[in-house]
Scaffold this motif. Sequence first.
Motif, PDB file in Angstrom:
ATOM      1  N   THR A 210      50.967 -20.416 -17.494  1.00  0.00           N
ATOM      2  CA  THR A 210      51.454 -20.196 -16.125  1.00  0.00           C
ATOM      3  C   THR A 210      51.357 -21.516 -15.367  1.00  0.00           C
ATOM      4  O   THR A 210      50.779 -22.490 -15.849  1.00  0.00           O
ATOM      5  N   THR A 213      49.183 -22.243 -10.133  1.00  0.00           N
ATOM      6  CA  THR A 213      49.315 -22.344  -8.678  1.00  0.00           C
ATOM      7  C   THR A 213      48.044 -21.863  -8.002  1.00  0.00           C
ATOM      8  O   THR A 213      47.623 -22.390  -6.986  1.00  0.00           O
ATOM      9  N   SER A 214      47.435 -20.841  -8.581  1.00  0.00           N
ATOM     10  CA  SER A 214      46.277 -20.253  -7.920  1.00  0.00           C
ATOM     11  C   SER A 214      44.969 -20.508  -8.674  1.00  0.00           C
ATOM     12  O   SER A 214      43.917 -20.060  -8.265  1.00  0.00           O
ATOM     13  N   THR A 353      55.858 -16.021 -15.218  1.00  0.00           N
ATOM     14  CA  THR A 353      55.824 -16.436 -16.624  1.00  0.00           C
ATOM     15  C   THR A 353      55.588 -15.205 -17.500  1.00  0.00           C
ATOM     16  O   THR A 353      56.058 -15.141 -18.635  1.00  0.00           O
ATOM     17  N   ASP A 435      50.955 -10.170  -6.579  1.00  0.00           N
ATOM     18  CA  ASP A 435      51.803 -10.536  -5.444  1.00  0.00           C
ATOM     19  C   ASP A 435      51.992  -9.329  -4.531  1.00  0.00           C
ATOM     20  O   ASP A 435      52.202  -8.214  -4.995  1.00  0.00           O
ATOM     21  N   LYS A 546      55.495 -26.055  -7.126  1.00  0.00           N
ATOM     22  CA  LYS A 546      54.979 -25.003  -6.245  1.00  0.00           C
ATOM     23  C   LYS A 546      53.810 -25.518  -5.430  1.00  0.00           C
ATOM     24  O   LYS A 546      52.964 -26.253  -5.937  1.00  0.00           O
TER      25      LYS A 546
HETATM   26  P1  ATP Z   1      49.240 -19.093 -11.824  1.00  0.00           P
HETATM   27  O1  ATP Z   1      49.456 -17.695 -12.269  1.00  0.00           O
HETATM   28  O2  ATP Z   1      48.675 -19.955 -12.886  1.00  0.00           O
HETATM   29  O3  ATP Z   1      48.537 -19.228 -10.517  1.00  0.00           O
HETATM   30  P2  ATP Z   1      52.015 -19.058 -11.026  1.00  0.00           P
HETATM   31  O4  ATP Z   1      51.755 -17.631 -10.740  1.00  0.00           O
HETATM   32  O5  ATP Z   1      52.598 -19.871  -9.930  1.00  0.00           O
HETATM   33  O6  ATP Z   1      50.686 -19.760 -11.542  1.00  0.00           O
HETATM   34  P3  ATP Z   1      54.423 -18.702 -12.495  1.00  0.00           P
HETATM   35  O7  ATP Z   1      54.391 -17.656 -13.514  1.00  0.00           O
HETATM   36  O8  ATP Z   1      55.221 -19.929 -12.711  1.00  0.00           O
HETATM   37  O9  ATP Z   1      52.946 -19.181 -12.269  1.00  0.00           O
HETATM   38  O10 ATP Z   1      54.942 -18.112 -11.122  1.00  0.00           O
HETATM   39  C1  ATP Z   1      54.997 -16.750 -10.805  1.00  0.00           C
HETATM   40  C2  ATP Z   1      54.665 -16.553  -9.349  1.00  0.00           C
HETATM   41  O11 ATP Z   1      55.610 -17.254  -8.514  1.00  0.00           O
HETATM   42  C3  ATP Z   1      54.742 -15.145  -8.859  1.00  0.00           C
HETATM   43  O12 ATP Z   1      53.585 -14.422  -9.203  1.00  0.00           O
HETATM   44  C4  ATP Z   1      54.907 -15.333  -7.361  1.00  0.00           C
HETATM   45  O13 ATP Z   1      53.676 -15.570  -6.727  1.00  0.00           O
HETATM   46  C5  ATP Z   1      55.757 -16.578  -7.298  1.00  0.00           C
HETATM   47  N1  ATP Z   1      57.177 -16.221  -7.106  1.00  0.00           N
HETATM   48  C6  ATP Z   1      58.147 -16.178  -8.019  1.00  0.00           C
HETATM   49  N2  ATP Z   1      59.329 -15.829  -7.465  1.00  0.00           N
HETATM   50  C7  ATP Z   1      59.096 -15.623  -6.163  1.00  0.00           C
HETATM   51  C8  ATP Z   1      59.895 -15.240  -5.036  1.00  0.00           C
HETATM   52  N3  ATP Z   1      61.179 -15.016  -5.143  1.00  0.00           N
HETATM   53  N4  ATP Z   1      59.282 -15.123  -3.849  1.00  0.00           N
HETATM   54  C9  ATP Z   1      57.966 -15.363  -3.714  1.00  0.00           C
HETATM   55  N5  ATP Z   1      57.170 -15.735  -4.729  1.00  0.00           N
HETATM   56  C10 ATP Z   1      57.724 -15.868  -5.927  1.00  0.00           C
END
Ligand code: ATP
Length: 559
Positions: A210, A213-214, A353, A435, A546
């Motif tokens: 992933t 981000t968090s 992801t 989310d 992000k």
């Molecule tokens: P990690 O889980 O390691 O903190 P990440 O969640 O950013 O990182 P990704 O799988 O790349 O890793 O991103 C998914 C996340 O991105 C979602 O859970 C959400 O928080 C955010 N996201 C994706 N699309 C949207 C959208 N359209 N609006 C708001 N947030 C979004």
Amino acid sequence: MIERFLTQTHFSSEEDFKNNLHFIVPENFNFAYDVMDVWAEEQPDKECLLWTSERGEEVKTTFRQFKEQTDRTAAYFLSLGIGKGDKVMLILKRHYQWWLSMMALCKIGAVAIPATHMLTAKDIEYRNQRASVKAIICANDEYVTTQIANAMPDSPTVKVLVAVNSMAQVGKHPIPEGFHDWHEEWPKAPAFHRPDFVNENGDTMLMYFTSGTSGEPKMVAHDFLYALGHLTTGVFWHNLDENSIHLTVADTGWGKAVWGKLYGQWFAGATVFVFDHEKFTAEKIMRVMEKYHVTSFCAPPTIYRFMIQEDFSKYDLSALKYCTTAGEALEPAVYEKFYELTGLKMHEGFGQTETTMTLGTFPWIEPKPGSMGKPNPQYCIRLVKADGTECEDGEKGEICIDTRNGKAIGLFKGYYRDEELTKKAWHDGLYHTGDLAWRDEDGYYWFVGRADDVIKSSGYRIGPFEVESALMTHPAVVECAVTGVPDPVRGMVVKATVVLAKEYKDKAGDALVKELQNHVKHETAPYKYPRRIEFVDELPKTISGKIRRVEIREKDSKK
Ligand code: ATP
Ligand code: MG
């Protein structure tokens, strides 16, 4: 192509899609054989990949050529001792060979682990150990190969290293010791014979980290049906067909790359357009979009935020017909400005992801600026409150995927070798995305924030996105991140970290702080206004662009 995998292939309305999207799931589905090689037979001369680089190089590849090259790559990997079930890390930036490697690994049933080139030796070592990586195929980039070499002493499972020069480097850039030379060896690979048996649907095909981000990135394992799950991402959300030239801006080390540069696009038979570049600028991207007549574009909101700062009259983007965004929340102000500049309504999508496109504005859904859209019927989406009950319209809750009637095609298998983490997110038949959102009476979903990012202040729960959206309507603000900072009286107070537009940079001061605060009070409920505002040159971000609010919080709590 898609008629092989769906009982109905054209949808005219939301109702139609919701009621009639049904997959035909083949046994032992393998994207490379069942989609790419079929295209090679049916449409051998159709261009499937248009690769370009910052140095002006160009490679145009048809489905037939792609099949020949992926067969050769598969044979090459086999000759190196890579086989079914082996874990192979790909640190290939946007080099052409990433596409060959992804499909070749699929053909031999090995597990691809794409990763970013920003990893340090420690990160690589951690991943090698966690996943028992057997081989690493990497860009022949001094930083990357040095990190890999430094990780090797504590990476006992890694047996094979291959370095790949990008086009311009071929022959000029020596391959470091201990690495195979792709360009030297690949042409000599023996003939490829398709194995009798490669995979079952539930076998692991792909593992992605992933974004982090968090917190620490999590290792997401996907089965072979994951590729099939992306049919809806490319064909319906991106709205692609055989005439499309599609560009998704994503590093190959980010899950978004397989959302936008591979599976779904090729279900549609589109041309995947690749721009192999080092550092992003809006200008560079817009130049290539103009030059190559890109018809369809997808990028995270951060890219659009910088694009709308450009002078659009300098570019001819008339070929561009369809735009999509995902990865972060898109502020209505950015949507509106982009619409004003291009006449195009951005189609937002939401997912992770861990999933394919989960919520989105499909072509038949009129976008509402600021809303993510509606559920992809492939998933059974539920909005769940903290007490476990389902939300009514207007109530905030966590976006969950109900798996009580089976796992959706496209949903991950679990976090690799981490049962505890998997259970934390996925229990009692619900996968929790982490989310928060609410649904309006028309069925549109509105993002509130990541559960971890929601600010509790004076008894209120404030989603950062609302406040950020309000700030973004002020011309001084290019980007911002809203977080909570500890406060002795209120528990938390709302803070905005703001990047100012060029014209406002020298105005950073108390007067502008007041102005922005008043602006927010007018745009949204006044209790949400940021009591603190900090001006910065840039926001902390992940490789995927992000905003890392967690980093801002950590810094503030140390102060
Ligand atoms: P990690 O889980 O390691 O903190 P990440 O969640 O950013 O990182 P990704 O799988 O790349 O890793 O991103 C998914 C996340 O991105 C979602 O859970 C959400 O928080 C955010 N996201 C994706 N699309 C949207 C959208 N359209 N609006 C708001 N947030 C979004
Ligand atoms: Mg996540």
